[in-house]
Design an enzyme around this catalytic site. Structure first.
Site, PDB file in Angstrom:
ATOM      1  N   CYS A  93     -38.381  25.991  62.396  1.00 35.17           N
ATOM      2  CA  CYS A  93     -39.115  26.520  61.248  1.00 35.17           C
ATOM      3  C   CYS A  93     -39.013  28.031  61.213  1.00 35.17           C
ATOM      4  O   CYS A  93     -39.653  28.733  62.017  1.00 35.17           O
ATOM      5  CB  CYS A  93     -40.584  26.088  61.324  1.00 35.17           C
ATOM      6  N   CYS A 118     -42.355  29.723  60.210  1.00 35.42           N
ATOM      7  CA  CYS A 118     -43.360  29.716  61.271  1.00 35.42           C
ATOM      8  C   CYS A 118     -43.054  30.743  62.348  1.00 35.42           C
ATOM      9  O   CYS A 118     -43.952  31.431  62.836  1.00 35.42           O
ATOM     10  CB  CYS A 118     -43.422  28.332  61.933  1.00 35.42           C
ATOM     11  N   ASP A 119     -41.789  30.857  62.749  1.00 34.94           N
ATOM     12  CA  ASP A 119     -41.439  31.604  63.956  1.00 34.94           C
ATOM     13  C   ASP A 119     -40.552  32.829  63.730  1.00 34.94           C
ATOM     14  O   ASP A 119     -40.299  33.587  64.668  1.00 34.94           O
ATOM     15  CB  ASP A 119     -40.722  30.663  64.944  1.00 34.94           C
TER      16      ASP A 119
END
Length: 307
Positions: free
Chosen positions: A133, A136-137
Site C-alpha cells: 500500500c 499507507c506506507d
C-alpha cells in the site's frame, strides 16, 4: 439469533451501495465490516476516473462520502470478522466473531486483497520495508530508494504517487509491455526518477531486521543483479477475500465468485458484488454498479418469498 431480511458482507463501495439501496427499500439490513468502511478505496491515493469528480478525489475522501450517505438509515452494523456461512433458503446463517446472525438473503461484498510474490522472507519483512500500500506506507520512504513490482494500473498508478516522495524508484515488470492504461504508461515514461526494469522478476528479498534489497533476474537472458532498496511495493494483482465462503458456491479458477448479470450466485438468495466477483474490470464504478444491481435482485427475491 438476530434475523434480517438482508445481510451485506463487506463495507467497500459495493457493500455500502447495496446496503443503501436495501435500506431505502424498507427491508431490514445488517452490514458486516471488519475494518473501517471503504475497502480498497482507502488504500488508493487519488481517484481520477470516478464520474462527478473531474479534478479527482482522494480515496479516503470518497470513502467518507460513501459512509456519510448511509447515516440516518436503519442499518445494523457488525464490526467483526465473518468466520462461516451456512446457506439455506431464506435462512442463511452467518457467524460473525463468536455470534450467529441470520439473513433471508446475503450479498457478498468482501472484495479482494493484493497478491503476494510468495518468496522466502517476504512475510517476515512485511512492514519492515515490504509493503502492498503506497498510500499507507509511502511517506516512510521519503527521499529514499524503492522498488515497485507489477505492470498493471495499480502498479503504475502507485509508482506515480511514490515518485513524488522518493529519491529513486525502480519499476520491475516481468514483461516488455505494460498491461496498464496508456495514460499511466505515458506518465511513467516521462518521469526522470522512475527507472523501468523490463522483462525481469524479483527472485529473492534480502534483509535481516529491515529490507536491504532484492535480487532481480532477467527472464530473457537469465542474468541476475542486486538492487539496493529501502522499500519494496508489490502490486501484482488480487486474490479474493473469501475464506468463509460456503463450499457449494461456484467459483472460478482463481477463487472469485461466479454470478449472472443480476449478481445471483448458484445458491438461492445469495448474491455477490464488487471485487469478490469473477469479472474483468475491478474499479470503484463497477463495484457501485454491482452493489446496486445485487440489492435490486435481492429485493425482488424477498418479494417472491413473501408472495
Amino acid at each position: 439469533m438476530q434475523q434480517f431480511d438482508a445481510i451485506v458482507i463487506g463495507g467497500g463501495p459495493a457493500g455500502m451501495t447495496a446496503a443503501l439501496y436495501l435500506a431505502r427499500s424498507g427491508v431490514s439490513v445488517a452490514m458486516v465490516e471488519k475494518l473501517s468502511p471503504g475497502g480498497q478505496v482507502l488504500m488508493t491515493s487519488e481517484i481520477e476516473n470516478y464520474p462527478g469528480f473531474p479534478k479527482g478525489i482522494q480515496g479516503w475522501e470518497l470513502a467518507d462520502l460513501f459512509a456519510a450517505h448511509l447515516e440516518g438509515y436503519a442499518i445494523t452494523r457488525f464490526n467483526d470478522e465473518v468466520r462461516e456461512i451456512v446457506p439455506a433458503p431464506a435462512d442463511n446463517r452467518v457467524r460473525v466473531g463468536d455470534d450467529w446472525i441470520s439473513g433471508r438473503t446475503l450479498i457478498l461484498c468482501s472484495g479482494a486483497r493484493y497478491k503476494r510474490l510468495g518468496l522466502p522472507d517476504e512475510e517476515r519483512l512485511t512492514g519492515k520495508g515490504v509493503s502492498y500500500c503506497a498510500l499507507c506506507d509511502g511517506n516512510f520512504f521519503r527521499g529514499q530508494v524503492v522498488g515497485v513490482v507489477g505492470g498493471g494500473n495499480s502498479a503504475l498508478e502507485e509508482s506515480l504517487y511514490l515518485s513524488k516522495l522518493v529519491k529513486k524508484l525502480h519499476l520491475i515488470h516481468r514483461r516488455d509491455d505494460f498491461r496498464a492504461a496508456k495514460c499511466y504508461q505515458d506518465k511513467v515514461c516521462i518521469m526522470p526518477d522512475i527507472d523501468v526494469v523490463r522483462s525481469s522478476v524479483v527472485e529473492a528479498i534480502h534483509g535481516d531486521d529491515r529490507l536491504t534489497g532484492v535480487t532481480v533476474r532477467n527472464v530473457k537472458t537469465g542474468e541476475t543483479s542486486f538492487l539496493e532498496l529501502d522499500g519494496l511495493f508489490i502490486f501484482i494483482g488480487f486474490e479474493p477475500v473469501g475464506g468463509f465462503l460456503p463450499g457449494g458456491i461456484e467459483r472460478d479458477e482463481q477463487g472469485f465468485v461466479i454470478t449472472d448479470g443480476e449478481m445471483r450466485t448458484n445458491l438461492p438468495g445469495i448474491f455477490a458484488a464488487g471485487d469478490i466477483r469473477s469479472k474483468m474490470c475491478r474499479q470503484v464504478t463497477t463495484a457501485v454498479g454491482d452493489g446496486a444491481t445485487a440489492a435490486n435482485a435481492a429485493f425482488v427475491y424477498l418479494e417472491q418469498l413473501d408472495a
